[in-house]
Design a protein around this motif. Structure first.
Motif, PDB file in Angstrom:
ATOM      1  N   ASN A   1       0.854  -1.181   0.000  1.00  0.00           N
ATOM      2  CA  ASN A   1       0.000   0.000   0.000  1.00  0.00           C
ATOM      3  C   ASN A   1       0.892   1.234   0.000  1.00  0.00           C
ATOM      4  OD1 ASN A   1      -1.876   2.114   0.580  1.00  0.00           O
ATOM      5  ND2 ASN A   1      -3.266   0.589   1.427  1.00  0.00           N
ATOM      6  N   LEU A   2       0.994   1.846  -1.178  1.00  0.00           N
ATOM      7  CA  LEU A   2       1.785   3.059  -1.355  1.00  0.00           C
ATOM      8  C   LEU A   2       0.910   4.299  -1.367  1.00  0.00           C
ATOM      9  CD1 LEU A   2       4.489   4.491  -2.178  1.00  0.00           C
ATOM     10  CD2 LEU A   2       3.883   3.974  -4.552  1.00  0.00           C
ATOM     11  N   ARG A   3      -0.261   4.204  -2.001  1.00  0.00           N
ATOM     12  CA  ARG A   3      -1.111   5.364  -2.235  1.00  0.00           C
ATOM     13  C   ARG A   3      -1.631   5.969  -0.942  1.00  0.00           C
ATOM     14  NH1 ARG A   3      -5.838   5.192  -6.685  1.00  0.00           N
ATOM     15  NH2 ARG A   3      -4.245   3.781  -7.502  1.00  0.00           N
ATOM     16  N   ASN A   4      -2.007   5.146   0.039  1.00  0.00           N
ATOM     17  CA  ASN A   4      -2.632   5.641   1.274  1.00  0.00           C
ATOM     18  C   ASN A   4      -1.655   5.826   2.426  1.00  0.00           C
ATOM     19  OD1 ASN A   4      -5.271   5.506   0.084  1.00  0.00           O
ATOM     20  ND2 ASN A   4      -5.218   3.281   0.384  1.00  0.00           N
ATOM     21  N   SER A   5      -0.378   5.569   2.200  1.00  0.00           N
ATOM     22  CA  SER A   5       0.603   5.652   3.280  1.00  0.00           C
ATOM     23  C   SER A   5       1.083   7.075   3.479  1.00  0.00           C
ATOM     24  CB  SER A   5       1.794   4.739   2.976  1.00  0.00           C
ATOM     25  OG  SER A   5       1.392   3.384   2.917  1.00  0.00           O
ATOM     26  N   PRO A   6       1.584   7.400   4.683  1.00  0.00           N
ATOM     27  CA  PRO A   6       2.139   8.740   4.921  1.00  0.00           C
ATOM     28  C   PRO A   6       3.325   9.009   3.997  1.00  0.00           C
ATOM     29  CG  PRO A   6       1.786   7.569   6.996  1.00  0.00           C
ATOM     30  CD  PRO A   6       1.587   6.579   5.902  1.00  0.00           C
ATOM     31  N   PRO A   7       3.686  10.295   3.809  1.00  0.00           N
ATOM     32  CA  PRO A   7       4.817  10.624   2.936  1.00  0.00           C
ATOM     33  C   PRO A   7       6.098   9.906   3.357  1.00  0.00           C
ATOM     34  CG  PRO A   7       3.595  12.608   3.514  1.00  0.00           C
ATOM     35  CD  PRO A   7       3.021  11.497   4.335  1.00  0.00           C
ATOM     36  N   SER A   8       6.819   9.387   2.357  1.00  0.00           N
ATOM     37  CA  SER A   8       8.116   8.715   2.542  1.00  0.00           C
ATOM     38  C   SER A   8       8.006   7.380   3.241  1.00  0.00           C
ATOM     39  CB  SER A   8       9.102   9.619   3.313  1.00  0.00           C
ATOM     40  OG  SER A   8       9.294  10.828   2.628  1.00  0.00           O
ATOM     41  N   LEU A   9       6.783   6.880   3.475  1.00  0.00           N
ATOM     42  CA  LEU A   9       6.600   5.567   4.079  1.00  0.00           C
ATOM     43  C   LEU A   9       5.732   4.703   3.182  1.00  0.00           C
ATOM     44  CD1 LEU A   9       5.953   6.418   7.855  1.00  0.00           C
ATOM     45  CD2 LEU A   9       8.092   5.651   6.808  1.00  0.00           C
TER      46      LEU A   9
ATOM     47  N   MET B   1      -2.084   1.715   6.273  1.00  0.00           N
ATOM     48  CA  MET B   1      -1.536   2.439   7.423  1.00  0.00           C
ATOM     49  C   MET B   1      -1.852   3.918   7.293  1.00  0.00           C
ATOM     50  SD  MET B   1       2.567   2.786   6.564  1.00  0.00           S
ATOM     51  CE  MET B   1       2.892   3.689   8.085  1.00  0.00           C
ATOM     52  N   ASP B   2      -1.794   4.624   8.443  1.00  0.00           N
ATOM     53  CA  ASP B   2      -1.838   6.084   8.444  1.00  0.00           C
ATOM     54  C   ASP B   2      -0.694   6.578   9.318  1.00  0.00           C
ATOM     55  OD1 ASP B   2      -2.727   5.679  11.021  1.00  0.00           O
ATOM     56  OD2 ASP B   2      -4.752   6.437  10.693  1.00  0.00           O
ATOM     57  N   ASP B   3      -0.859   7.732   9.963  1.00  0.00           N
ATOM     58  CA  ASP B   3       0.266   8.313  10.690  1.00  0.00           C
ATOM     59  C   ASP B   3       0.526   7.672  12.044  1.00  0.00           C
ATOM     60  OD1 ASP B   3      -2.075   9.249  11.754  1.00  0.00           O
ATOM     61  OD2 ASP B   3      -1.368  11.293  12.099  1.00  0.00           O
TER      62      ASP B   3
ATOM     63  N   TRP C   1      -2.928  -2.253  14.790  1.00  0.00           N
ATOM     64  CA  TRP C   1      -1.661  -2.035  15.484  1.00  0.00           C
ATOM     65  C   TRP C   1      -1.413  -0.545  15.682  1.00  0.00           C
ATOM     66  CZ3 TRP C   1       1.470  -6.458  16.333  1.00  0.00           C
ATOM     67  CH2 TRP C   1       1.074  -7.613  15.649  1.00  0.00           C
ATOM     68  N   ASP C   2      -0.857  -0.191  16.841  1.00  0.00           N
ATOM     69  CA  ASP C   2      -0.251   1.122  17.044  1.00  0.00           C
ATOM     70  C   ASP C   2       1.233   0.947  16.773  1.00  0.00           C
ATOM     71  OD1 ASP C   2       0.872   3.498  17.917  1.00  0.00           O
ATOM     72  OD2 ASP C   2      -0.409   3.679  19.677  1.00  0.00           O
ATOM     73  N   TYR C   3       1.675   1.294  15.557  1.00  0.00           N
ATOM     74  CA  TYR C   3       3.046   0.943  15.185  1.00  0.00           C
ATOM     75  C   TYR C   3       4.075   1.839  15.857  1.00  0.00           C
ATOM     76  CZ  TYR C   3       2.797   4.660  11.556  1.00  0.00           C
ATOM     77  OH  TYR C   3       2.662   5.849  10.878  1.00  0.00           O
TER      78      TYR C   3
ATOM     79  N   THR D   1     -10.834   5.079   7.338  1.00  0.00           N
ATOM     80  CA  THR D   1     -10.631   6.516   7.466  1.00  0.00           C
ATOM     81  C   THR D   1     -10.362   6.796   8.937  1.00  0.00           C
ATOM     82  OG1 THR D   1     -12.981   6.972   7.850  1.00  0.00           O
ATOM     83  CG2 THR D   1     -12.222   6.919   5.545  1.00  0.00           C
ATOM     84  N   SER D   2     -10.387   8.068   9.321  1.00  0.00           N
ATOM     85  CA  SER D   2     -10.143   8.403  10.721  1.00  0.00           C
ATOM     86  C   SER D   2     -11.243   7.878  11.630  1.00  0.00           C
ATOM     87  CB  SER D   2     -10.030   9.919  10.888  1.00  0.00           C
ATOM     88  OG  SER D   2     -11.248  10.551  10.496  1.00  0.00           O
ATOM     89  N   HIS D   3     -12.461   7.651  11.083  1.00  0.00           N
ATOM     90  CA  HIS D   3     -13.580   7.274  11.938  1.00  0.00           C
ATOM     91  C   HIS D   3     -14.254   5.963  11.544  1.00  0.00           C
ATOM     92  CE1 HIS D   3     -16.545   8.373   8.836  1.00  0.00           C
ATOM     93  NE2 HIS D   3     -15.721   9.352   8.545  1.00  0.00           N
ATOM     94  N   SER D   4     -13.831   5.298  10.472  1.00  0.00           N
ATOM     95  CA  SER D   4     -14.532   4.090  10.034  1.00  0.00           C
ATOM     96  C   SER D   4     -13.567   3.055   9.478  1.00  0.00           C
ATOM     97  CB  SER D   4     -15.586   4.436   8.973  1.00  0.00           C
ATOM     98  OG  SER D   4     -14.958   4.924   7.801  1.00  0.00           O
ATOM     99  N   LEU D   5     -14.051   1.821   9.399  1.00  0.00           N
ATOM    100  CA  LEU D   5     -13.265   0.709   8.872  1.00  0.00           C
ATOM    101  C   LEU D   5     -14.191  -0.250   8.140  1.00  0.00           C
ATOM    102  CD1 LEU D   5     -10.730  -1.197   8.719  1.00  0.00           C
ATOM    103  CD2 LEU D   5     -11.420  -2.057  10.988  1.00  0.00           C
ATOM    104  N   ILE D   6     -13.807  -0.634   6.926  1.00  0.00           N
ATOM    105  CA  ILE D   6     -14.528  -1.631   6.141  1.00  0.00           C
ATOM    106  C   ILE D   6     -13.614  -2.830   5.959  1.00  0.00           C
ATOM    107  CG2 ILE D   6     -15.737  -2.146   3.995  1.00  0.00           C
ATOM    108  CD1 ILE D   6     -17.075   0.058   5.549  1.00  0.00           C
ATOM    109  N   THR D   7     -14.106  -4.030   6.293  1.00  0.00           N
ATOM    110  CA  THR D   7     -13.344  -5.253   6.057  1.00  0.00           C
ATOM    111  C   THR D   7     -14.222  -6.262   5.339  1.00  0.00           C
ATOM    112  OG1 THR D   7     -13.956  -6.340   8.146  1.00  0.00           O
ATOM    113  CG2 THR D   7     -12.047  -4.866   8.193  1.00  0.00           C
ATOM    114  N   ALA D   8     -13.602  -7.095   4.510  1.00  0.00           N
ATOM    115  CA  ALA D   8     -14.342  -8.119   3.776  1.00  0.00           C
ATOM    116  C   ALA D   8     -13.573  -9.428   3.810  1.00  0.00           C
ATOM    117  CB  ALA D   8     -14.582  -7.688   2.335  1.00  0.00           C
ATOM    118  N   ASN D   9     -14.262 -10.495   4.217  1.00  0.00           N
ATOM    119  CA  ASN D   9     -13.725 -11.849   4.192  1.00  0.00           C
ATOM    120  C   ASN D   9     -14.359 -12.591   3.023  1.00  0.00           C
ATOM    121  OD1 ASN D   9     -13.804 -10.860   7.160  1.00  0.00           O
ATOM    122  ND2 ASN D   9     -12.278 -12.489   7.180  1.00  0.00           N
ATOM    123  N   VAL D  10     -13.556 -12.914   2.023  1.00  0.00           N
ATOM    124  CA  VAL D  10     -14.054 -13.518   0.784  1.00  0.00           C
ATOM    125  C   VAL D  10     -13.585 -14.970   0.718  1.00  0.00           C
ATOM    126  CG1 VAL D  10     -14.082 -13.363  -1.734  1.00  0.00           C
ATOM    127  CG2 VAL D  10     -13.980 -11.270  -0.351  1.00  0.00           C
TER     128      VAL D  10
END
Length: 494
Positions: free
Chosen positions: A335-343, A379-381, A396-398, A419-428
């Protein structure tokens, strides 16, 4: 209130008010608070609306607002930070509301995608459903296809689904592609046919560009100014495509990246297919793109074993920038697109989640995250959410190198988006076929059908009561059908 032309005492000199504002703009919130205690004049400057509006913008709060929208930006800033703290605390303590999105009877989940809280799912029955989880109104309309009138009960499986703010797209096992405009109705606005099965599907998150790969062809579709869909570009590749992504923010001409075995192609609408990367016998195992870079996992094979790596290429220079990792297992997701800068974050078959520092080309953190291979990660910040082949979703709190909580379901985790307030998960499920005798049993079908869960952490008064999410009854969600998709389905009796 001081006039802007008044001079401001600044140690042993007098400065114009606007010049003092220009100096104070380099201070953070704590430093502004200290300056406000120096004198009455400095307090006026430190609480200027321009400074606190700029702080809100810098920290990502109310980005679409103008300075005239509120009268006290310092108070707005404090409220935004308090909400951010509440959300982070709820994430850490697993506090909020959770719902299992209603399944299609007698069908098995095939693919799931989401965008900004709107979820799309495709099933073995050929059905495609859409939910808007932002309003807790989970009564999902069906997106109709042309199969239902011509061949009832004979619809092919849904291979892939994608969604953005205005479009929903579904690819079927027989090579057909349906595109719906969520703003106009539940029937497809365009239908495209390939001669063979569609191997990969991509939808731009910013505009209406759709890309498909079938056999040795990659096709880009785009509506013209009159709204009629047309082929924007068509490319021929040497091998069957495994992964396909559309590059964001490319302007007039769409750009895509496709991987086919050990080949990585850069596909520009005004150009022919160009080989971005090729090493014989080293297949690509995962792919992600950002506006300026592409990252993909490479499996090392042959006489000289170098370890499996993730390569990062510059899309503008078309050259390799980084070679990251040296793992024994295959990299299964990145996951490159949603990661913080330089991570950048990645998952591997060796059951580990890794954070890569693109500035030093080193692994910043490696977590032993799952019992089987990692299948999805974001991941986020401050946190990582990862999913595994064993069906486990872990948070995880990395920064503290600590697992916060986990939820387990039966099937592999194929989709994670938060997002900051929600999470979507799918088990396929792996298997898309359930014996007809088993479909008569609700319990058996529930085990085999797959699951989609929606978590909302802005709901402070509800708590998770069990390790497995509880299905939310549809009876109490029938009355408030007022979200945006209702405009597209005004006559549905759901």
């Amino acid at each position: 209130i001081r006039n802007e032309m008044d001079d401001v005492p600044f140690f042993d000199i007098q400065l114009p008010y606007e010049l003092a504002i220009n100096i104070f703009q380099y201070l953070d919130r704590k430093e502004l608070g200290r300056c406000a205690q120096v004198s009455k004049t400095w307090k006026v400057i430190a609480e200027d609306e321009v400074l606190w509006y700029r702080l809100c913008q810098q920290e990502g709060h109310l980005l679409e607002s103008s300075i005239s929208d509120y009268s006290c930006w310092k108070l707005i800033f404090q409220e935004c930070r308090a909400k951010e703290h509440m959300l982070r605390t709820n994430w850490k303590n697993r506090k909020g509301a959770v719902s299992e999105l209603e399944h299609v009877p007698d069908a098995v989940l095939c693919d799931v995608h989401s965008h900004d809280g709107v979820v799309i799912a495709g099933y073995t029955s050929g059905d495609v459903r859409v939910w808007d989880t932002r309003t807790w109104d989970y009564v999902a309309p069906f997106l109709e296809s042309e199969y239902e009138e011509d061949e009832p009960g004979m619809q092919p499986y849904v291979s892939f689904v994608r969604i953005n703010s205005s479009l929903a797209v579904a690819a079927y096992e027989d090579g057909f592609l349906n595109i719906w405009d969520l703003r106009t109705g539940k029937y497809p606005v365009h239908r495209f046919e390939h001669d063979a099965r569609i191997q990969a599907l991509a939808l731009s998150q910013e505009d209406a560009t759709v890309a498909t790969a079938s056999a040795f062809d990659v096709v880009m579709l785009y509506p013209n100014e009159e709204g009629h869909w047309q082929i924007a570009a068509e490319f021929e590749v040497q091998k069957l495509v495994d992964y396909l992504e559309i590059v964001p923010d490319t302007g007039r001409y769409p750009v895509a990246v496709a991987t086919a075995g050990d080949l990585v192609y850069l596909l520009k609408a005004e150009d022919s297919a160009r080989t971005l990367h090729y090493v014989y016998g080293q297949p690509v195992t995962c792919l992600d793109v950002s506006a300026s870079q592409v990252a993909f996992g490479v499996k090392s094979l042959g006489w000289v074993y170098e370890g499996n790596k993730i390569l990062v290429y510059s899309l503008e220079a078309e050259r390799c920038l980084s070679k990251l990792g040296n793992a024994l297992g295959d990299f299964t997701c990145v996951n490159l697109r949603n990661s913080p800068p330089s991570l950048m974050v990645s998952g591997n078959m060796d059951r580990r989640v890794r954070i890569h520092d693109l500035r030093t080309d080193k692994i910043a953190l490696s977590l032993s995250a799952h019992q089987l291979g990692v299948s999805a990660v974001q991941m986020d910040d401050w946190k990582i959410v990862s999913g595994g082949e064993e069906g486990l979703v872990s948070v995880w709190d990395y920064r503290m190198n600590r697992k916060l909580w986990e939820v387990h379901s039966r099937h592999p985790v194929r989709h994670i988006a938060f997002t900051s307030h929600s999470l979507i998960t799918a088990n396929v499920p792996y298997e898309r076929v359930v014996r007809h005798s088993d479909l008569d049993s609700f319990a058996t079908h529930r085990r085999h059908r797959g699951l989609i869960h929606a978590y909302e952490f802005a709901v402070d008064q509800l708590a998770f009561q069990s390790p497995l999410p509880v299905c939310r009854s549809s009876c109490d969600t029938m009355t408030s059908y007022n979200y945006d998709l209702a405009l597209a389905f005004p006559y549905d009796n759901i």
